[in-house]
Design a protein around this motif. Structure first.
Motif, PDB file in Angstrom:
ATOM      1  N   LEU A  51       1.049  -0.970   0.077  1.00 16.26           N
ATOM      2  CA  LEU A  51       0.180  -0.338   0.340  1.00 16.26           C
ATOM      3  C   LEU A  51       1.115   1.259   0.465  1.00 16.26           C
ATOM      4  CD1 LEU A  51      -2.846   1.734   0.641  1.00 16.26           C
ATOM      5  CD2 LEU A  51      -3.045   1.181   2.364  1.00 16.26           C
ATOM      6  N   GLY A  52       1.846   1.239   1.089  1.00 21.08           N
ATOM      7  CA  GLY A  52       2.848   2.341   1.336  1.00 21.08           C
ATOM      8  C   GLY A  52       3.987   2.374   0.020  1.00 21.08           C
ATOM      9  N   PHE A  53       4.338   1.973  -1.199  1.00 18.72           N
ATOM     10  CA  PHE A  53       5.003   1.790  -2.069  1.00 18.72           C
ATOM     11  C   PHE A  53       3.444   2.078  -3.765  1.00 18.72           C
ATOM     12  CE2 PHE A  53       7.276  -1.917  -0.915  1.00 18.72           C
ATOM     13  CZ  PHE A  53       9.135  -1.053  -0.555  1.00 18.72           C
ATOM     14  N   LEU A  54       2.438   1.625  -3.433  1.00 14.93           N
ATOM     15  CA  LEU A  54       1.094   2.302  -4.459  1.00 14.93           C
ATOM     16  C   LEU A  54       1.212   3.537  -3.951  1.00 14.93           C
ATOM     17  CD1 LEU A  54      -0.471   2.266  -6.420  1.00 14.93           C
ATOM     18  CD2 LEU A  54      -2.151   0.715  -4.985  1.00 14.93           C
ATOM     19  N   LEU A  55       1.164   4.454  -2.916  1.00 19.73           N
ATOM     20  CA  LEU A  55       0.576   5.958  -2.844  1.00 19.73           C
ATOM     21  C   LEU A  55       1.947   6.438  -3.510  1.00 19.73           C
ATOM     22  CD1 LEU A  55      -0.564   5.000   1.054  1.00 19.73           C
ATOM     23  CD2 LEU A  55      -2.042   5.996  -1.782  1.00 19.73           C
ATOM     24  N   ILE A  56       2.986   5.789  -2.638  1.00 14.23           N
ATOM     25  CA  ILE A  56       4.440   6.842  -3.456  1.00 14.23           C
ATOM     26  C   ILE A  56       4.098   6.504  -4.706  1.00 14.23           C
ATOM     27  CG2 ILE A  56       7.022   6.909  -3.642  1.00 14.23           C
ATOM     28  CD1 ILE A  56       6.840   5.534  -0.716  1.00 14.23           C
ATOM     29  N   ALA A  57       3.837   6.043  -5.526  1.00 14.74           N
ATOM     30  CA  ALA A  57       4.154   5.700  -7.587  1.00 14.74           C
ATOM     31  C   ALA A  57       2.875   6.423  -7.484  1.00 14.74           C
ATOM     32  CB  ALA A  57       3.545   4.570  -7.351  1.00 14.74           C
ATOM     33  N   LEU A  58       1.581   6.602  -6.981  1.00 13.48           N
ATOM     34  CA  LEU A  58       0.148   7.182  -7.200  1.00 13.48           C
ATOM     35  C   LEU A  58       1.477   9.152  -7.098  1.00 13.48           C
ATOM     36  CD1 LEU A  58      -2.504   5.231  -6.148  1.00 13.48           C
ATOM     37  CD2 LEU A  58      -1.659   5.922  -8.488  1.00 13.48           C
ATOM     38  N   LEU A 185       7.799  -2.761  -6.822  1.00 12.51           N
ATOM     39  CA  LEU A 185       8.095  -2.492  -5.400  1.00 12.51           C
ATOM     40  C   LEU A 185       7.032  -3.195  -4.750  1.00 12.51           C
ATOM     41  CD1 LEU A 185      10.614  -0.587  -4.103  1.00 12.51           C
ATOM     42  CD2 LEU A 185      10.998  -3.153  -4.833  1.00 12.51           C
ATOM     43  N   VAL A 186       5.712  -2.988  -5.670  1.00  9.90           N
ATOM     44  CA  VAL A 186       3.990  -2.908  -4.902  1.00  9.90           C
ATOM     45  C   VAL A 186       3.378  -4.741  -5.102  1.00  9.90           C
ATOM     46  CG1 VAL A 186       1.607  -2.896  -5.307  1.00  9.90           C
ATOM     47  CG2 VAL A 186       2.801  -0.741  -5.458  1.00  9.90           C
ATOM     48  N   PHE A 187       4.744  -4.974  -5.734  1.00 12.37           N
ATOM     49  CA  PHE A 187       3.998  -6.842  -6.560  1.00 12.37           C
ATOM     50  C   PHE A 187       5.226  -7.063  -5.470  1.00 12.37           C
ATOM     51  CE2 PHE A 187       3.399  -4.481 -10.186  1.00 12.37           C
ATOM     52  CZ  PHE A 187       1.862  -4.487 -10.824  1.00 12.37           C
ATOM     53  N   ASN A 188       6.196  -7.086  -4.740  1.00 15.33           N
ATOM     54  CA  ASN A 188       6.492  -8.218  -4.029  1.00 15.33           C
ATOM     55  C   ASN A 188       6.193  -7.654  -2.450  1.00 15.33           C
ATOM     56  OD1 ASN A 188       8.938  -8.109  -1.500  1.00 15.33           O
ATOM     57  ND2 ASN A 188       8.236  -5.446  -1.770  1.00 15.33           N
ATOM     58  N   GLY A 189       5.376  -6.970  -1.667  1.00  9.72           N
ATOM     59  CA  GLY A 189       4.681  -6.533  -0.831  1.00  9.72           C
ATOM     60  C   GLY A 189       3.257  -7.767  -0.597  1.00  9.72           C
ATOM     61  N   ILE A 223       5.011   3.542   6.320  1.00  9.03           N
ATOM     62  CA  ILE A 223       6.105   4.436   6.662  1.00  9.03           C
ATOM     63  C   ILE A 223       7.484   4.489   5.827  1.00  9.03           C
ATOM     64  CG2 ILE A 223       6.624   6.576   6.984  1.00  9.03           C
ATOM     65  CD1 ILE A 223       3.741   6.967   9.220  1.00  9.03           C
ATOM     66  N   ILE A 224       8.524   3.436   7.239  1.00 12.91           N
ATOM     67  CA  ILE A 224       9.732   3.754   7.055  1.00 12.91           C
ATOM     68  C   ILE A 224      10.097   3.022   5.855  1.00 12.91           C
ATOM     69  CG2 ILE A 224      11.442   2.754   7.947  1.00 12.91           C
ATOM     70  CD1 ILE A 224      10.413   3.475  10.921  1.00 12.91           C
ATOM     71  N   LEU A 225       9.402   1.920   5.648  1.00  9.43           N
ATOM     72  CA  LEU A 225       9.981   1.029   4.523  1.00  9.43           C
ATOM     73  C   LEU A 225       9.777   1.186   3.187  1.00  9.43           C
ATOM     74  CD1 LEU A 225      11.357  -2.672   4.696  1.00  9.43           C
ATOM     75  CD2 LEU A 225       8.767  -3.413   4.063  1.00  9.43           C
ATOM     76  N   PRO A 226       8.295   1.612   2.714  1.00 11.25           N
ATOM     77  CA  PRO A 226       9.039   1.925   1.532  1.00 11.25           C
ATOM     78  C   PRO A 226       8.872   3.467   1.104  1.00 11.25           C
ATOM     79  CG  PRO A 226       5.898   1.931   2.661  1.00 11.25           C
ATOM     80  CD  PRO A 226       7.471   1.588   3.244  1.00 11.25           C
ATOM     81  N   CYS A 227       9.170   4.133   1.804  1.00  8.88           N
ATOM     82  CA  CYS A 227       9.981   5.109   1.633  1.00  8.88           C
ATOM     83  C   CYS A 227      11.560   5.002   2.368  1.00  8.88           C
ATOM     84  CB  CYS A 227      10.660   6.943   3.259  1.00  8.88           C
ATOM     85  SG  CYS A 227       8.574   7.536   2.992  1.00  8.88           S
ATOM     86  N   GLY A 228      12.161   4.198   2.211  1.00  6.37           N
ATOM     87  CA  GLY A 228      13.902   4.729   2.740  1.00  6.37           C
ATOM     88  C   GLY A 228      13.920   3.035   1.090  1.00  6.37           C
ATOM     89  N   VAL A 229      12.697   2.300   1.137  1.00  8.85           N
ATOM     90  CA  VAL A 229      13.109   0.839  -0.223  1.00  8.85           C
ATOM     91  C   VAL A 229      13.053   1.593  -1.438  1.00  8.85           C
ATOM     92  CG1 VAL A 229      12.391  -1.116  -1.023  1.00  8.85           C
ATOM     93  CG2 VAL A 229      12.153  -0.935   1.634  1.00  8.85           C
ATOM     94  N   THR A 230      12.010   2.808  -1.475  1.00 15.39           N
ATOM     95  CA  THR A 230      11.899   3.579  -2.884  1.00 15.39           C
ATOM     96  C   THR A 230      13.458   4.119  -2.779  1.00 15.39           C
ATOM     97  OG1 THR A 230       9.923   3.269  -2.972  1.00 15.39           O
ATOM     98  CG2 THR A 230      10.607   5.225  -4.184  1.00 15.39           C
ATOM     99  N   LEU A 231      13.968   5.079  -2.457  1.00 15.10           N
ATOM    100  CA  LEU A 231      15.100   5.503  -2.529  1.00 15.10           C
ATOM    101  C   LEU A 231      16.026   4.968  -2.677  1.00 15.10           C
ATOM    102  CD1 LEU A 231      14.703   8.574   0.486  1.00 15.10           C
ATOM    103  CD2 LEU A 231      14.299   8.740  -1.804  1.00 15.10           C
TER     104      LEU A 231
END
Length: 314
Positions: A51-58, A185-189, A223-231
């Protein structure tokens, strides 16, 4: 954003990767604080991070989100599968052995990535990078020295899986220069959450976490995981995969320091020395390469007026 764009390509990569590593520093600590069974922590980690990765992508791509996914292609699917294995290996490694063992094995990721990049991508790394990798691995080994005898071979095997798949992931991203793989990474989750959810439902107890446990899980996974891993996942767009892995060691050292501070663990003097070696190596390497970059810029500025003068006389 304009200040970021004014930075050099290398500086952007260092900022993104280093920032991601710092954000990810509490990862191992919060996994232990949550204190949930294997399948349950992986299920929450998978679905909430998706969910976090999807929100960041959007937020980043808006109406172009689907196009961003299409650009990733089959390489993006492989990246998602590899990061699923990395997630499982890291979480289960922390569940079955001491954090020191996991961190020491995870420190081998830069070396694996360097070898893979050298073989597959023909990337020639300068001697200073190999030296920095070697020194950092020595430092991480010193941090984990007093924990080595207490580890489980199962946990060590999971940690090795995490290090290997992470290195392959970064190297694979380098085969598609200019393509941002972080939306995948959405699909990873989804993969991790679905598989772990099946094991959780098949278990004898399917109790929900307490409020305190759930708050820790939400903080970490949404919060932490999607933001950190995206970077971190964007790092290979700017830097060789070995250097991305090298900067990832910031997470290793800072995560260990957080565990010492929050969990009141008493570090051995050799562990403090190892942490100082890693941080000192990364700092020295960064300052040296910054100096080289400034020299190159100055040389280009000196050459450009000469080129202009010659062209005007033709």
């Amino acid at each position: 954003m304009s200040r970021f764009n004014n930075l050099s390509h290398r500086q952007q990569g260092l900022l993104l990767t280093g920032g991601g590593a710092i954000i990810m520093a509490p990862d191992a600590l919060l996994i232990k604080v949550a204190d949930l069974p294997d399948a349950e922590i992986l299920m929450w980690r998978g679905f909430l991070s998706a969910l976090g990765f999807l929100l960041i992508a959007l937020m980043r791509y808006g109406r172009g989100t689907l196009a961003a996914y299409r650009r990733c292609g089959w390489t993006g699917i492989a990246v998602a599968l590899l990061f699923s294995l990395t997630s499982c290996g890291f979480v289960l490694g922390n569940q079955y052995t001491k954090a020191g063992n996991v961190l020491m094995i995870l420190a081998s990721a830069p070396l694996i990535a360097a070898v893979l990049s050298w073989i597959i991508l023909k990337e020639r790394l300068p001697g200073r990078t190999w030296l920095a990798i070697s020194l950092c691995m020595v430092g991480i080994a010193m941090i984990a020295l007093d924990d080595v005898g207490a580890g489980s071979w199962v946990g060590n095997a999971f940690a090795l899986m995490a290090a290997s798949t992470l290195a392959i992931n970064f190297t694979l991203c380098r085969t598609r220069p200019g393509v941002d793989m972080s939306p995948m990474l959405v699909f990873n989750g989804i993969i991790v959450g679905s598989v772990a959810g099946l094991f959780w439902l098949a278990g004898s107890e399917t109790t929900l976490p307490t409020v305190n446990q759930l708050s820790v899980v939400v903080l970490l996974c949404l919060i932490i995981l999607p933001c950190g891993v995206t970077l971190l996942q964007r790092g290979p767009l700017y830097l060789p995969s070995a250097e991305v892995g090298l900067l990832l060691l910031l997470e290793v050292v800072l995560g260990t320091l957080l565990a010492w501070w929050i969990l009141k663990e008493q570090p051995a003097p050799v562990a403090l020395l190892g942490g100082g070696l890693v941080l000192g190596t990364l700092l020295a390497k960064g300052l040296y390469e910054r100096r080289l970059e400034l020299r190159q810029r100055a040389a280009l500025q000196l050459d450009s007026p000469i080129t202009a003068d010659r062209s005007s006389t033709l």
